[in-house]
Design an enzyme around this catalytic site. Structure first.
Site, mmCIF file in Angstrom:
data_model
loop_
_atom_site.group_PDB
_atom_site.id
_atom_site.type_symbol
_atom_site.label_atom_id
_atom_site.label_comp_id
_atom_site.label_asym_id
_atom_site.label_seq_id
_atom_site.Cartn_x
_atom_site.Cartn_y
_atom_site.Cartn_z
ATOM 1 N N ASP A 130 0.808 -1.213 0.000
ATOM 2 C CA ASP A 130 0.000 0.000 0.000
ATOM 3 C C ASP A 130 0.843 1.264 0.000
ATOM 4 O O ASP A 130 0.671 2.143 -0.849
ATOM 5 C CB ASP A 130 -0.929 -0.004 1.218
ATOM 6 C CG ASP A 130 -1.717 1.291 1.360
ATOM 7 O OD1 ASP A 130 -2.863 1.344 0.904
ATOM 8 O OD2 ASP A 130 -1.164 2.263 1.926
ATOM 9 N N THR A 158 -5.185 2.687 -0.125
ATOM 10 C CA THR A 158 -5.112 2.039 -1.442
ATOM 11 C C THR A 158 -5.522 0.576 -1.341
ATOM 12 O O THR A 158 -6.229 0.052 -2.206
ATOM 13 C CB THR A 158 -3.703 2.173 -2.039
ATOM 14 O OG1 THR A 158 -3.310 3.549 -2.017
ATOM 15 C CG2 THR A 158 -3.663 1.669 -3.461
ATOM 16 N N ASP A 159 -5.084 -0.097 -0.288
ATOM 17 C CA ASP A 159 -5.542 -1.465 -0.040
ATOM 18 C C ASP A 159 -7.063 -1.511 0.075
ATOM 19 O O ASP A 159 -7.720 -2.386 -0.500
ATOM 20 C CB ASP A 159 -4.934 -2.006 1.255
ATOM 21 C CG ASP A 159 -3.501 -2.490 1.097
ATOM 22 O OD1 ASP A 159 -3.039 -2.615 -0.057
ATOM 23 O OD2 ASP A 159 -2.847 -2.743 2.124
ATOM 24 N N ILE A 160 -7.612 -0.594 0.848
ATOM 25 C CA ILE A 160 -9.052 -0.590 1.088
ATOM 26 C C ILE A 160 -9.815 -0.323 -0.206
ATOM 27 O O ILE A 160 -10.804 -1.009 -0.516
ATOM 28 C CB ILE A 160 -9.413 0.447 2.166
ATOM 29 C CG1 ILE A 160 -8.838 0.018 3.526
ATOM 30 C CG2 ILE A 160 -10.931 0.634 2.257
ATOM 31 C CD1 ILE A 160 -8.923 1.083 4.596
ATOM 32 N N GLY A 163 -9.814 -3.373 -2.391
ATOM 33 C CA GLY A 163 -10.773 -4.352 -1.910
ATOM 34 C C GLY A 163 -12.198 -4.003 -2.314
ATOM 35 O O GLY A 163 -12.987 -4.883 -2.691
#
Length: 386
Positions: A130, A158-160, A163
């Protein structure tokens, strides 16, 4: 987890000895209760990070680099609607679990690959993190104060976002399977998600060639629209148009002369004279505490909000009224409080049906569902396949 919240039976396939890396991302961790299951005595406490993102899932541990382990995964693929993987591009294919391998086993499978940079291109083999993607894909360049070094966002945004994109893509993939009978390979990655997340900043560059810069909490095109200090804290105030600025100047700050000052009477003028206006507003707000200004601003029609710490956030009247947290019983950690699923359907929130699993909690249960006998499971455990 979002699919699990909606009722999907989500099986988390983990490495045998350590499991998901986030299990070791501590402190903090939840304390282990005295009556925790005996078979978990060798495990470390459940990390707060892991607990945050694994509700409603089941856990199985499998060494699928071995033939017996790969057979277990193939059986899972055959009986599943969706497979989600986040290995480096090509890694699972080298182990017999790539898209083409799995499609032969289950032609209706939705196969979602989440990588750092996607399945093609010169960076396809690179791992994705991320904070690295935040830097490489422009977000860190626009985050932070203008006269300070670039900064990361406070959570792995960015990860979220990736997802969330993957969740929507999987739902669309399932819809496609229902219509066509054919499976779908979803290629979702951090890099392109962050490019999409640049939103209007990206558009400014692509259309007008306008390079972005850091503005802290301020807005590049609207003034005043930023965090301001008061005696004992901070407030976010956004006067997005001339009417709101006049209200701020006359009703809140009681400086009606600001609204008629040619330096500040229009938004364009305020942008040009940003530094002078911000200094005037900051000086005025520092004369009183945060609660004083909250009381004055409430109901006037000017967007504002206090900068709350995390404790203040969960004590927020709206968070309490909406029951935005939920308490669950965890076999190892006892009572655990966590953020509730944020969406309601016809006024009802989807329940947390399962506490986040301990490592390998459901291995025997899942293997039995796949047709393995108790003796076969014992053999797999003895040989450390599961």
């Amino acid at each position: 987890m979002l699919l699990a919240d909606l009722g999907a039976d989500v099986i988390k396939v983990e490495e045998i000895s350590r499991g998901d890396d986030t299990r070791s991302w501590s402190p903090p961790s939840a304390p282990v209760v005295k009556d925790a299951p005996r078979e978990t005595s060798h495990l470390p406490p459940e990390s707060a990070y892991f607990l945050a993102v694994n509700r409603n899932k089941r856990s199985i541990t499998v060494d699928f680099k071995r033939a017996d382990g790969l057979e277990i995964l193939h059986k899972l693929v055959k009986s599943s609607d969706v497979l989600v993987e986040n290995f480096v591009s090509g890694k699972l294919a080298s182990l017999g679990l790539g898209w083409e391998d799995c499609q032969k086993i289950n032609p209706r499978l939705v196969y979602a690959s989440i990588t750092g940079y996607g399945q093609t291109g010169p960076y396809r083999d690179a791992a994705g993190y991320d904070v690295v993607i935040e830097a490489e894909a422009g977000l860190m360049h626009i985050t932070g104060e203008a006269d300070r070094a670039p900064s990361k966002v406070g959570v792995a945004v960015t990860d979220i976002m990736t997802g969330l994109y993957a969740h929507g893509a999987i739902m669309a993939g399932l819809r496609s399977v229902n219509q066509t009978g054919q499976g779908v390979w979803i290629d979702c990655n951090l890099f392109e998600t962050q490019l999409a997340g640049l939103a209007n900043i990206a558009s400014n560059y692509l259309i007008a060639g306008q390079e972005a810069s850091r503005h802290g909490t301020a807005h590049p095109s609207i003034v005043p629209y930023q965090v301001f200090p008061c005696q004992d804290g901070f407030l976010m105030i956004g006067a997005g148009n001339d009417k709101q600025f006049r209200l701020l100047a006359t009703t809140i700050l009681q400086k009606s002369e600001l609204a008629d000052d040619v330096r500040f009477s229009t938004n364009a003028a305020r942008v040009t004279n940003r530094e002078a206006l911000v200094d005037i507003i900051s000086t005025a707000l520092k004369r009183h505490d945060r609660d004083y200004w909250i009381e004055r601003l409430t109901g006037v029609g000017i967007p504002f909000g206090p900068i709350n710490n995390i404790g203040q956030t969960f004590a927020h009247p709206q968070a309490i009224a909406r029951e935005s947290t939920v308490e669950i019983d965890h076999p190892r950690a006892g009572k655990v409080r966590m953020v509730a699923p944020p969406v309601t359907y016809n006024g009802k929130r989807m329940p947390v049906r399962r506490a986040p699993p301990w490592l390998s909690q459901h291995t025997t249960e899942i293997l039995q569902e796949l047709g393995y006998s108790i003796n076969e499971i014992a053999r797999l455990r003895a040989s450390k396949v599961v």
